[in-house]
Design a protein around this motif. Structure first.
Motif, mmCIF file in Angstrom:
data_model
loop_
_atom_site.group_PDB
_atom_site.id
_atom_site.type_symbol
_atom_site.label_atom_id
_atom_site.label_comp_id
_atom_site.label_asym_id
_atom_site.label_seq_id
_atom_site.Cartn_x
_atom_site.Cartn_y
_atom_site.Cartn_z
ATOM 1 N N ALA A 188 59.409 43.763 30.869
ATOM 2 C CA ALA A 188 57.983 43.806 30.532
ATOM 3 C C ALA A 188 57.527 45.226 30.215
ATOM 4 C CB ALA A 188 57.158 43.231 31.677
ATOM 5 N N THR A 189 58.265 46.249 30.681
ATOM 6 C CA THR A 189 57.831 47.637 30.488
ATOM 7 C C THR A 189 58.848 48.535 29.788
ATOM 8 O OG1 THR A 189 58.664 48.230 32.678
ATOM 9 C CG2 THR A 189 56.343 47.586 32.526
ATOM 10 N N ASP A 190 60.104 48.120 29.655
ATOM 11 C CA ASP A 190 61.141 48.981 29.084
ATOM 12 C C ASP A 190 61.920 48.265 27.993
ATOM 13 O OD1 ASP A 190 61.055 51.429 30.854
ATOM 14 O OD2 ASP A 190 61.327 49.863 32.368
ATOM 15 N N LEU A 191 62.253 49.024 26.949
ATOM 16 C CA LEU A 191 63.031 48.509 25.821
ATOM 17 C C LEU A 191 64.076 49.547 25.448
ATOM 18 C CD1 LEU A 191 63.564 46.645 23.325
ATOM 19 C CD2 LEU A 191 61.687 47.871 22.183
ATOM 20 N N LEU A 192 65.320 49.103 25.281
ATOM 21 C CA LEU A 192 66.404 49.971 24.825
ATOM 22 C C LEU A 192 67.007 49.354 23.571
ATOM 23 C CD1 LEU A 192 68.539 52.207 24.926
ATOM 24 C CD2 LEU A 192 69.747 50.863 26.669
ATOM 25 N N LEU A 193 66.904 50.093 22.457
ATOM 26 C CA LEU A 193 67.504 49.676 21.193
ATOM 27 C C LEU A 193 68.731 50.537 20.940
ATOM 28 C CD1 LEU A 193 64.340 49.392 18.897
ATOM 29 C CD2 LEU A 193 65.486 47.578 20.183
ATOM 30 N N LYS A 194 69.808 49.912 20.456
ATOM 31 C CA LYS A 194 71.045 50.640 20.171
ATOM 32 C C LYS A 194 71.477 50.385 18.735
ATOM 33 C CE LYS A 194 72.930 50.974 24.771
ATOM 34 N NZ LYS A 194 74.169 51.171 25.480
ATOM 35 N N ILE A 195 72.014 51.449 18.118
ATOM 36 C CA ILE A 195 72.565 51.357 16.771
ATOM 37 C C ILE A 195 73.948 51.993 16.815
ATOM 38 C CG2 ILE A 195 72.217 51.895 14.342
ATOM 39 C CD1 ILE A 195 69.358 52.793 15.141
ATOM 40 N N ASP A 196 74.976 51.232 16.462
ATOM 41 C CA ASP A 196 76.321 51.785 16.370
ATOM 42 C C ASP A 196 76.519 52.350 14.974
ATOM 43 O OD1 ASP A 196 77.134 51.088 18.971
ATOM 44 O OD2 ASP A 196 77.559 49.038 18.334
ATOM 45 N N GLY A 197 77.199 53.493 14.891
ATOM 46 C CA GLY A 197 77.441 54.093 13.587
ATOM 47 C C GLY A 197 78.211 55.384 13.700
ATOM 48 N N THR A 198 78.196 56.157 12.628
ATOM 49 C CA THR A 198 78.852 57.460 12.594
ATOM 50 C C THR A 198 77.777 58.527 12.471
ATOM 51 O OG1 THR A 198 80.783 56.486 11.532
ATOM 52 C CG2 THR A 198 80.552 58.880 11.388
#
Length: 176
Positions: free
Chosen positions: A152-162
């Protein structure tokens, strides 16, 4: 009641110290190799049980709303370092940049620039499983992101790449 990662870590450290004290007292009667074997077994158990799994299912019911940018990190191999670019950091003394994901697939990106000048851009977003795709024209905040953690209070977005010639993961942390 669920314990936080910090509380669990404190528990296991205390438990580990108790075991060391007990083993020290038993060492007089046990052979050194038996003590080392038991100590190794305990360490492996503790560290294996404290591993966080970000690949499991995420409750996406909290995804809609205004998410204020908190920080970003880059992870490569076993190393995680703070990471910032002109677009993925908050300006000192200004309100926090944000992404707002609204019902119907509408997105807003709010950015406070130098001298706290505010600019807002609009776009779209879609969701498929634990993945969201954001398209906001005129910004660098576009792409497909893995929702690694959501509450409800935290969001973690991840992007894999170089990044800078190294493969890794770019992590974006937000708070509501």
């Amino acid at each position: 009641m669920l314990l936080s990662v910090d509380e669990l870590t404190s528990f296991w450290v205390g438990f580990f110290l108790l075991i060391i004290v007990m083993l020290t007292k038993l060492e007089k009667t046990m052979k050194k190799t038996g003590t080392l074997f038991l100590l190794t077994l305990i360490l492996v158990t503790i560290f294996a049980s404290c591993t966080k799994d970000d690949s499991g299912p995420v409750d996406m019911n909290y995804i809609e709303g205004k998410w204020n940018f908190n920080k970003s990190t880059a992870t490569s191999g076993a190393f995680t370092i703070p990471y910032s670019t002109d677009y993925f950091k908050n300006e000192d003394g200004c309100n926090k940049d944000y992404i707002e994901l609204n019902a119907g697939g509408n997105a807003k990106y709010g950015n406070y620039t130098t001298a706290c000048a505010f600019e807002e851009k609009t776009g779209t977003w879609t969701q498929s499983g634990n993945t969201i795709t954001i398209a906001v024209s005129g910004t660098s905040f576009n792409g497909t992101f893995n929702v690694a953690s959501l509450s409800a209070t935290d969001l973690l977005l991840k992007i894999d790449g170089t990044y800078s010639g190294q493969s890794g993961t770019f992590n974006l942390y937000f708070k509501k």
